[in-house]
Design a protein around this motif. Sequence first.
Motif: not given
Length: 276
Positions: A178-187
């Motif tokens: 989840a931390v690693e993919t935070t930038p994706v989640n912002l998108l």
Amino acid sequence: MIEDLRGRVDYDETGAGSTVVLVPGSCSTGAAWRPMLAHWPCGFRCVTTSLLGYGGTAERRTAGDTDISHEAEAIETVIRRAACPVHLVGHSFGGLTALVVALRRRVPLLSLTIAEAPAAEILRPMGEYRHYLAFRNMTDSYFQAHYGGDKTAIEQMIDFYGGAGTFAGWPQRVRDYAVETTPVNLLDWASGYDFELKPALIASVKTPTLVLWGEASHPAVKRANELLAHCIPNAAIAEIAGAAHFMIATHAREISVLIAQHVARSEHPSAAELCQ
């Protein structure tokens, strides 16, 4: 894996029978559906994938272009690979994407199931400003924390959905992803907020639809999904007792039964009770 011109898309399938395409939410891959597959009461050909930027699916969006159609196109590629009309199931942001696929009508759908879509933008045109602000206040705080250097800022979003302590209770590898993919989640959130969910548009859905939400979910999330169901003609609804947002893991059996019944009703209205 699908080698698409616009980038790879996760694709896996198992079983035989009616084809069900399962789209997970943010910070997830097709593996999120394993609890459901283990409890499925009927035989299905189950196709799993991942949203843009997760698993092996390549990101297609940029900060300047977060149109949710990019997500829909990837799922449409999966459905075309399945090579038959499908029952489309989406959880969380996958549910919002599944709704977009149904609205676009570019691939054949037999039924649609939406489980707790982050449909914040339906709240404004329906006058539900308090619930809309709950979404906005959470994401504003989450975005600010992330850009301020808080590496675990996504905990705010996870706990908004699952309740206080949800993120802390996850296994370390799940928290790390989840931390690693935070930038994706912002998108993902930018895509969701940019998608104008007007009631008249949602009313144009022609696919038999089931909308699910959890009894213990955040009130804003519950209300958004109630409004989706209200606007989709003849939508079936179900509130999952004791469940919160991450219901496909915590209440897999209950949800698998409800989806199996919805699939059966869509194909053979008199056969729904066979999937109890």
